[in-house]
Design a protein around this motif. Structure first.
Motif, PDB file in Angstrom:
ATOM      1  N   ILE A   1       0.838  -1.205   0.000  1.00 31.20           N
ATOM      2  CA  ILE A   1       0.000   0.000   0.000  1.00 31.20           C
ATOM      3  C   ILE A   1       0.873   1.255   0.000  1.00 31.20           C
TER       4      ILE A   1
ATOM      5  N   THR B   1      -7.837   2.016   2.705  1.00 35.32           N
ATOM      6  CA  THR B   1      -6.550   2.701   2.542  1.00 35.32           C
ATOM      7  C   THR B   1      -5.445   2.144   3.437  1.00 35.32           C
TER       8      THR B   1
ATOM      9  N   TYR C   1      -7.345  -1.631  -3.066  1.00 34.62           N
ATOM     10  CA  TYR C   1      -6.854  -0.288  -2.745  1.00 34.62           C
ATOM     11  C   TYR C   1      -6.788   0.499  -4.050  1.00 34.62           C
TER      12      TYR C   1
END
Length: 680
Positions: free
Chosen positions: A270, A383, A378
Motif C-alpha cells: 500500500i 486505505t 486499494y
C-alpha cells in the motif's frame, strides 16, 4: 639494640632468643599486639609464648627454625597469631642467627611483619583471577597494539584455540573487520566514552564465522591502555530469533506466510501504491464445508486438504502475488498491478475457484472441495491493510451467504453503513462526565503459589440504554475521535489512586498494568504526564506497569525507545502486550527497555490443539527467560492450557480459569479473604 627495636614501626615485631630458644627480649610492638607484659613472656621458651598458641604447625616450624639458626641458617615463614582483640593476623616471620667474633651463634633475632592485608589482597586477587578464568562468558584483554594479552577458558573454547596459541595473536586474526586503523579508532572511542557495545563476526580457528556481541571497557594500568572485553556468542540467540521469526510469520502446516506476514506485505504494498499510484487487491478464499471433510476423514484428512489447497493456490497465482494462510480454512492472496485497468480481479478469482474445485485424492477417495472468495482493492475499498482485510472478509461472508463457490467483490458504499456509529460517538463524548465509565481489574496469578502477582486495569462502559458496550466497539471510536486521550488519562489516574488506596489499607495487589492507547503513547510529554500523575496520586512508580503493543512501538522506533527509557528511569515498568501478533522484528526486543512479555491469547487459546501455536508460546517463554524478562500468558481458560504453559516455564497467568475482570470493590473483598484466583 633494644632501643633500636623499640623504635621500629608498630607493624614490625622483634625480639631476642638464646641459642636454646628462650625469649630474653620482645619489643613494645610485639607485646602490644597480643596484649601481654614483658614479665609474662620473658625467660620462657619462645614456642610456649602466646604468639605461638594459635597453631601447632607453626610451633613445629619454630622449633625447626631454632635448630637451623643454631647451625647458622636463617628461616622465614608465615605465622598466624591471635591479636589482643581475638582476630587472626598473618605475620611474615624471620629468625636470624647472630654471631660472636669467633663465628659462633650467640643469640637469635626473631622478627615479624604484619602482612594480613597483603595476604588478603593476594587471596582476593587469586580469587578474582580464578573467577574470571572460569567465567562462562568469553573475556579478553587487548593491549594498545590490538593483541590479545589475556583470554579466559571460555574465550579459548569459543574460538577453538589453546590459551598459548591465542595469547599474543592480533585482533585482526580473530575479527577481520578490526584492522589496525579500525582498532586505533575503536580504542580512541573507548578512551573518550569509557565503554562501548558492538556486534561483529569472530573467526573460529577452523575458519567458521561466529556472530558475537562485544561489551568493551577501557582501562589503564601503570600508564598502559587496555580494552577489557566481554564477548557473547550470539549463535544460539540468532537461531532462536530466526526460529521464532519463522513461527510467528509462517503457518506450520502449509509453510505459507501467516496473517502477520500478510499484513506486513500488504502494508508495504500500500505504501508503494500510494507513492507510485498503483493498484493492490486482496482476495480471501474460504474453503466451503471443511467441517464435513473433517468429520468424514478426521483432522488428518482435513490437514491434507489444507496442504493440497495451499499448493494449488501457490501454483495458480501470478508470480508477483503472495499467498498466505490466515485462519483455519481461510487463505489470502495479495495481487498488485500498475493500474486499476490492469487488475483482473474477476479473472484471478475465477482461476482460484477452478484450481480449488479440482478433485483431490485423499485416503484413496476422490474429494471435491470448493471455496468462496471475497475481494477488496486499494484505494477504492480501503486505505490500509486492516481495512482492506476487514472488507475482503465482509465480502467473503456475503459470498458464502449467497450460495458458496463464488466470488464477491466488496461494495464499499453498501458495507460501510453503520447507523449506530454516530450515536455511540455522541454518547461516548459524555460518558465520562456522566459516570458511565468504570475500571475493572483482572488478577494476574503466580501459578506456583496461587498468590496475586498483579492485575490489569480494563476499561468498561455501561450505556444507560444499551447496557455494557464491548470495548472492541467503543475504543476504536475513541481512538479515531481523540476521546481516548482524556479517557486514557482517567483510567491511568483511577488505577493509580486505587492501587494507593489498597496499599494504604494494608493490601498488596502487586503492579497494576494499564494499557496505553497509540494516541497516548505518541504524546511528546507522556513520561512527564505519568510522573506528575504518580506524584498527585501518591503511588510509587515501581507499582505501575504500562502495557504497550508492538504496532504502536513500530510507528517510530527511536521515539518509542526514548519514551520508554525515560519512563524506565523514573521507575515505571513496561510490558509488551499481545506479543507475537505485531510487526516488530526480534532484533528490536533487545533495544526496547521492557520488563515483561505478555503472550497473546490467540496463541494460548490454540496451545492444546495447534502445534504451531504451542511452539510459538514455548519459544516466546524461552526467549523471555533468556532475556531476563517476566512473561505472562493472557486468556488462560483451561487447566490443560495452564499445565502446558507451566511446563514451558511460564509462572504468571491471567484468564477466566483464575478470575474474570472484577470491579475494585470485588477485588478488595477477594484480597481481604485471601482468595483471588483458583490455583491450578
Amino acid at each position: 639494640m633494644h632501643e633500636v627495636m623499640d623504635r621500629l614501626s608498630p607493624s614490625v615485631f622483634a625480639g631476642l632468643l638464646t641459642v636454646n630458644g628462650v625469649l630474653t627480649y620482645a619489643n613494645k610492638a610485639a607485646l602490644d599486639a597480643i596484649g601481654v607484659r614483658a614479665e609474662d613472656v620473658l625467660g620462657r621458651p619462645f614456642d610456649s609464648t602466646p604468639w605461638w598458641r594459635f597453631s601447632a604447625q607453626s610451633r613445629q616450624h619454630l622449633r625447626e627454625a631454632i635448630q637451623a639458626a643454631g647451625r647458622g641458617l636463617t628461616s622465614r615463614f608465615d605465622v598466624p597469631i591471635l591479636d589482643r582483640n581475638g582476630r587472626v593476623r598473618t605475620m611474615d616471620f624471620t629468625l636470624q642467627p647472630v654471631y660472636d667474633d669467633n663465628g659462633n651463634v650467640t643469640y637469635m633475632v626473631p622478627s615479624a611483619r604484619d602482612i594480613t592485608e597483603r595476604r588478603q589482597a593476594e587471596r582476593e586477587l587469586r580469587l578474582t583471577q580464578f573467577a574470571v578464568d572460569h567465567a562462562r562468558g568469553a573475556i579478553f584483554q587487548i593491549d594498545a597494539d590490538g593483541r590479545v594479552r589475556y583470554a579466559n577458558r571460555a574465550a579459548c573454547h569459543m574460538l577453538g584455540y589453546s590459551r598459548r596459541d591465542l595469547t599474543g595473536r592480533s585482533l585482526s586474526d580473530i575479527d577481520s573487520t578490526m584492522t589496525e586503523a579500525a582498532w586505533r579508532e575503536h580504542l580512541y572511542e573507548l578512551k573518550t566514552q569509557g565503554s562501548a557495545r558492538l556486534e561483529s563476526l569472530a573467526r573460529h580457528s577452523d575458519g567458521t564465522l561466529i556472530p558475537i556481541e562485544v561489551t568493551a571497557t577501557y582501562i589503564e594500568y601503570e600508564g598502559e591502555p587496555f580494552s577489557f572485553s566481554y564477548v557473547d556468542d550470539l549463535t544460539a540467540r540468532r537461531a532462536s530469533e530466526e526460529r521464532i521469526h519463522y513461527l510467528t510469520r509462517f503457518d506450520g502446516l502449509t509453510r505459507l506466510p501467516n496473517r502477520t506476514a500478510l499484513h506486513e506485505c500488504l502494508g508495504q504494498a500500500i505504501e508503494t501504491a500510494q507513492r507510485d499510484n498503483t493498484f493492490v487487491a486482496v482476495l480471501i478464499a474460504g474453503l466451503d464445508r471443511l467441517g464435513l471433510i473433517n468429520d468424514a476423514l478426521g483432522h488428518a484428512g482435513g490437514d491434507e486438504v489444507l496442504h493440497a489447497t495451499a499448493e494449488r493456490l501457490s501454483e495458480c497465482v501470478e508470480t508477483h502475488a503472495i499467498v498466505a494462510r490466515i485462519g483455519g480454512d481461510e487463505f489470502a492472496i495479495m495481487y498488485t498491478a500498475d493500474t486499476q485497468q490492469d487488475a483482473e480481479v474477476e479473472s484471478w478469482a475465477q482461476r482460484i475457484l477452478d484450481a480449488v474445485s479440482e478433485p483431490l485424492r485423499i485416503n484413496d477417495q476422490d474429494i471435491c472441495v470448493t471455496c468462496s472468495i471475497g475481494s477488496a482493492a486499494y484505494p477504492t475499498d480501503g486505505t490500509d491493510s486492516g481495512e482492506l482485510s476487514k472488507n475482503a472478509s465482509s465480502a467473503l461472508r456475503r459470498a458464502k451467504s449467497r450460495g458458496r463457490n463464488m466470488h464477491q467483490a466488496y461494495a464499499m458504499a453498501a458495507a460501510n453503513r453503520d447507523p449506530e456509529r454516530l450515536s455511540l460517538e455522541t454518547a461516548l463524548r459524555g460518558a465520562l462526565k456522566r459516570g458511565e465509565l468504570s475500571v475493572h481489574y483482572q488478577p494476574r496469578i503466580d501459578v506456583d503459589t496461587g498468590a496475586l502477582a498483579g492485575a490489569e486495569a480494563l476499561l468498561r462502559w455501561h450505556h444507560p440504554d444499551k447496557g455494557m458496550v464491548p470495548p472492541a466497539r467503543f475504543i476504536p471510536i475513541g481512538e479515531e475521535t481523540g476521546l481516548i486521550e482524556s479517557i486514557g488519562e482517567w483510567v491511568l489516574r483511577t488505577a493509580c489512586e486505587q492501587n494507593r488506596l489498597w496499599r494504604k489499607s494494608g493490601l498488596m495487589p502487586g503492579r497494576i498494568g494499564v494499557n496505553l492507547s497509540a494516541r497516548q503513547f505518541r504524546q511528546a510529554n507522556l513520561a512527564l504526564q505519568v510522573m506528575q500523575l504518580l506524584e498527585e496520586t501518591g503511588l510509587d512508580a515501581e507499582h505501575l506497569e504500562l502495557e504497550l503493543t508492538e504496532s504502536m512501538l513500530m510507528e517510530d522506533v527511536d521515539a518509542a525507545i526514548a519514551t520508554m527509557t525515560c519512563l524506565k528511569e523514573y521507575g515505571v515498568s513496561i510490558a509488551l502486550d499481545d506479543f507475537g501478533t505485531g510487526y516488530s522484528g526480534l532484533s528490536y526486543l533487545k533495544r526496547f527497555p521492557i520488563d515483561t512479555l505478555k503472550i497473546d491469547q490467540s496463541f494460548v487459546r490454540e496451545i492444546t490443539s495447534d502445534p504451531a501455536s504451542a511452539a510459538i508460546a514455548d519459544a516466546i517463554i524461552a526467549m523471555a527467560l533468556r532475556l531476563n524478562l517476566d512473561v505472562i500468558a493472557e486468556g488462560v481458560e483451561t487447566p490443560e492450557q495452564s499445565r502446558l504453559l507451566r511446563e514451558s516455564g511460564c509462572r504468571q497467568m491471567q484468564g477466566y480459569l483464575f478470575a474474570r475482570p472484577v470491579p475494585a470493590e470485588k477485588l478488595t473483598e477477594l484480597m481481604r479473604v485471601g482468595v483471588v484466583g483458583k490455583h491450578r
